[in-house]
Enzyme design. Structure first.
Site, PDB file in Angstrom:
ATOM      1  N   SER A 188       0.878  -1.216   0.072  1.00  0.00           N
ATOM      2  CA  SER A 188       0.053  -0.101   0.051  1.00  0.00           C
ATOM      3  C   SER A 188       1.011   1.288   0.023  1.00  0.00           C
ATOM      4  CB  SER A 188      -0.847   0.016   1.176  1.00  0.00           C
ATOM      5  OG  SER A 188      -1.900   0.958   1.164  1.00  0.00           O
ATOM      6  N   ASP A 335      -2.696   6.185  -3.295  1.00  0.00           N
ATOM      7  CA  ASP A 335      -1.727   5.413  -2.548  1.00  0.00           C
ATOM      8  C   ASP A 335      -1.048   4.187  -3.580  1.00  0.00           C
ATOM      9  OD1 ASP A 335      -3.781   3.832  -1.971  1.00  0.00           O
ATOM     10  OD2 ASP A 335      -2.981   3.306  -0.249  1.00  0.00           O
ATOM     11  N   ASP A 337      -1.765   1.044  -3.822  1.00  0.00           N
ATOM     12  CA  ASP A 337      -2.399   0.219  -4.445  1.00  0.00           C
ATOM     13  C   ASP A 337      -3.853   0.661  -4.462  1.00  0.00           C
ATOM     14  OD1 ASP A 337      -3.105   0.554  -1.580  1.00  0.00           O
ATOM     15  OD2 ASP A 337      -3.966  -1.647  -1.398  1.00  0.00           O
ATOM     16  N   ASP A 339      -6.389   2.028  -2.852  1.00  0.00           N
ATOM     17  CA  ASP A 339      -7.309   1.818  -2.015  1.00  0.00           C
ATOM     18  C   ASP A 339      -7.570   3.185  -1.353  1.00  0.00           C
ATOM     19  OD1 ASP A 339      -5.555   1.637  -0.267  1.00  0.00           O
ATOM     20  OD2 ASP A 339      -6.448  -0.290   0.782  1.00  0.00           O
TER      21      ASP A 339
END
Length: 545
Positions: A188, A335, A337, A339
Site C-alpha cells: 500500500s 496510494d 495500491d 484503495d
C-alpha cells in the site's frame, strides 16, 4: 439456461419489469441488462437477494460452471489469541526479511489447500479452487506473485494473474467472477522495500482472523492445528496440479465497471491525477479519459523503487502545487495500491477523507439513499466532521482505526457509507473495500451535479486543529503496554478534559506508534504531543525522529 436467462425468466413469470427489479435490487437498469444479457455476473450479495426475492436456491439460480464459495466462517479457537503475521492489511514486512519468497510460497500452498478442503468450504472432494492474484509496481511484487501462484498450483488450485492492478479491482473480480479467494501483493502506502500479501475472501472482503490463524499455523509448522499428519500439506499430483493463466481481461472488465458508474460526461473538467508510481498508474488515466475529462497526470512512471516516493496521497504537497499551477478543477491522489484517495480543490487545498465523506453523505442523503442517515468513521476522524454532519441531519458512528473495522460496522448495522480520514472511503452499493478511483469518480460526479467547485462543497466542514505524530519504535506493542507511557497519556487526557481528544495507538502495518492530539489551540496540541513523545523516547523505544 444461463444465470442471465434464469433472471429474465423469473422476472417475467413474476410480472416484474426490468426497471422495477432494478429498483428493488438498488442497481442501475444498465447493470441488470448486463446480467440478463450474460455480459457480467451479479455479485454474491445480489445473487442472495435474487434467491430470496424469487424463492429459489443458489443451486437453482446459478450455472453449473459458476463457482460460488459456500464456506463457513472460521472463528479463532480462543479470542485471546493474537495474530502474529497478518495485520489489518495482511502479512506485511520488508521484502526478504520478515516476508520472503519461501513464506509467500507457503501462503500459496495454504490457500490452495484450504479452499479445496471440504472441511472448510463445503465443496465436494476433488474440487479445484479458483484463485486470482494482482500486484502493485514495487520490484519484489513480481517475485511474490510467482511464489504465491506456484504454491497455490502445487496444492491443486487454478490461478489467474491480473498482473499490475489495484486492490479494489481484485476485490471486484473475486466477487464478480466467483473466485474462491483473491490475493493482492502490495504494501500500500509503505516504501518500496516493504511488501505484503492480502488475502481476500469470496465476498471481496479481507479474510477473517480464523483463516489467518490457520495460515500462520502452517507457516510455523503447526500441522496438528490443521489436522494434517506428516510434515507438510499434501501436494497435488498428475492431472490435479493446478494451472496458472493470464487474466488481464478481468482488469479490463473492472475498468469498464468503473466507467459504467458515471452518469455524466466529464468533458468540462480538468482533472489532475497523482498515481504514486503505483498500481493505478494506467487504470486511473484510462478511466477518466474514457469519461471525457482533460487529464493531467504525474507520478505515472513506475520503476519498481519509486512507488510512493514524494508522491501520492501520503506525500501530497507537490501535487497540491501541481493542481494550482495548472489551474485544474480538481485533483485526485492515490496510494500505492489505490484503495485510498485524497482530493485537492481548485485552490490547491487538500480535501481529506473526512471532507470527502461529508460530501458523499450529503449527496446520498439528498438522494434518499443514506441508510439510517448515518456514516461510519474511525476514532481518527476530526470532530469538525461530526459537527458538519450533524448540521445536515447525519449521525457519525466511530470504530477503531482500519477500513476493515469500518466495513464490519457498516455490514452489521446496515450502513452504506464509511471511511477513514486517510482516504479509505467505502461506498457499499458499489464496493466492499475502499476504492480510490471509485471515490474520485463520485467526487467529480457530485461537482458536476451540483455545479459547484470542490472547495464550496466541503466548506461546511470546519476542521478542529489536529496533529498526528508517527513515531518509529523498537517494539510498538511494548510501548502500548508501558505503564510509564500510559500514565503520561492519562495525565494529558485529564488536562484536556472535554476540550479535545488525545489518542495513542500502534500502527497495524508498520513498526510505529501514532500520537494524535485534537484541540482548539494548535500550540497546545504540539505541546501535548511532545510531552508524550519525550516519555516514549526516554523509555528507549524511539528508533528515529
Amino acid at each position: 439456461m444461463t444465470i442471465g436467462e434464469k433472471i429474465t425468466h423469473l422476472r417475467i413469470v413474476s410480472n416484474i419489469s426490468q426497471e422495477e427489479l432494478a429498483g428493488i435490487l438498488k442497481v442501475s437498469r444498465q447493470s441488470l441488462s448486463k446480467w440478463e444479457n450474460g455480459d457480467v455476473l451479479p455479485s454474491l450479495d445480489k445473487i442472495k437477494e435474487l434467491c430470496a426475492l424469487f424463492k429459489v436456491t443458489a443451486d437453482e439460480l446459478i450455472d453449473d460452471n459458476i463457482v460460488i464459495h459456500r464456506g463457513r466462517k472460521i472463528e479463532l479457537p480462543d479470542e485471546n489469541i493474537k495474530i502474529k503475521y497478518f495485520g489489518t492489511d495482511g502479512f506485511r514486512g520488508e521484502a526478504n526479511e520478515q516476508l520472503n519468497s519461501d513464506r509467500a510460497y507457503k501462503i500459496g500452498r495454504f490457500i490452495g489447500w484450504f479452499y479445496g478442503n471440504p472441511k472448510y468450504t463445503m465443496q465436494k472432494v476433488g474440487y479445484r479452487p479458483k484463485i486470482v492474484i494482482g500486484k502493485d509496481t514495487r520490484r519484489s511484487s513480481y517475485m511474490f506473485e510467482y511464489a504465491v501462484a506456484a504454491g497455490a498450483a502445487a496444492s491443486g488450485a487454478d490461478v489467474e494473474l491480473l498482473h499490475v492492478t489495484t486492490t479494489p479491482s481484485v476485490s471486484y473480480i473475486v466477487r464478480q467472477d466467483c473466485f474462491d479467494c483473491g490475493v493482492m501483493i502490495t504494501a500500500s502506502h509503505n516504501p518500496f522495500h516493504d511488501n505484503g500479501i492480502k488475502i481476500i475472501n469470496s465476498n471481496g472482503e479481507k479474510i477473517e482472523d480464523g483463516i489467518a490463524y490457520l495460515a500462520e499455523a502452517y507457516l510455523d509448522g503447526d500441522f496438528a492445528t490443521l489436522g494434517i499428519e506428516g510434515d507438510d500439506l499434501p501436494f497435488a499430483k498428475r492431472e490435479n496440479v493446478g494451472t496458472i493463466n493470464d487474466y488481464s481481461s478481468g482488469r479490463n472488465r473492472y475498468i469498464a465497471y468503473l466507467i459504467s458508474l458515471a452518469k455524466h460526461s466529464m468533458k468540462k473538467l480538468k482533472i489532475g491525477l497523482d498515481t504514486a508510481n503505483g498500481a493505478s498508474w494506467m487504470i486511473a488515466k484510462s478511466v477518466f479519459e474514457a469519461l471525457g475529462a482533460q487529464v493531467f497526470i504525474i507520478n505515472n512512471r513506475p520503476d519498481g523503487i519509486n512507488i510512493n516516493v514524494n508522491a501520492g496521497s501520503t506525500h501530497i504537497e507537490p501535487f497540491s502545487k501541481f493542481v494550482k499551477q495548472n489551474k485544474l478543477d480538481v485533483g485526485f491522489a492515490f496510494d500505492g495500491d489505490a484503495d485510498r484517495c485524497l482530493a485537492v480543490d481548485e485552490n490547491g487545498k487538500v480535501v481529506d477523507g473526512d471532507k470527502i465523506i461529508y460530501l458523499l453523505a450529503n449527496k446520498l442523503k439528498n438522494e434518499g439513499a443514506l441508510e439510517g442517515d448515518t456514516v461510519v468513521t474511525t476514532v481518527m476522524s476530526n470532530s469538525g466532521l461530526a459537527k458538519a454532519l450533524k448540521q445536515i441531519g447525519v449521525k457519525m458512528v466511530r470504530t477503531q482505526v482500519g477500513d476493515r473495522y469500518v466495513f464490519e460496522k457498516m455490514c452489521s448495522d446496515g450502513y452504506v457509507l464509511g471511511g477513514e480520514q486517510s482516504g479509505h472511503v467505502i461506498i457499499k452499493k458499489y464496493a466492499t473495500t475502499g476504492d480510490g478511483i471509485l471515490t474520485a469518480i463520485m467526487v467529480a460526479e457530485t461537482m458536476l451535479e451540483q455545479k459547484e467547485s470542490l472547495s464550496k462543497l466541503v466548506a461546511p466542514v470546519k476542521v478542529v486543529p489536529q496533529i498526528l505524530k508517527n513515531v518509529r519504535v523498537t517494539d510498538k506493542a511494548a510501548v502500548m503496554e508501558d505503564q510509564v507511557v500510559l500514565a503520561k497519556f492519562d495525565e494529558i487526557n485529564g488536562e484536556i478534559g472535554d476540550n479535545g481528544r488525545a489518542l495513542l495507538r500502534q500502527s497495524g502495518t508498520e513498526p510505529m506508534v501514532r500520537i494524535m492530539l485534537e484541540l482548539a489551540s494548535q500550540e497546545k496540541c504540539e505541546e501535548y504531543i511532545e510531552r508524550i513523545f519525550n516519555v516514549i523516547k526516554k523509555r528507549g523505544y524511539v528508533l528515529s525522529e
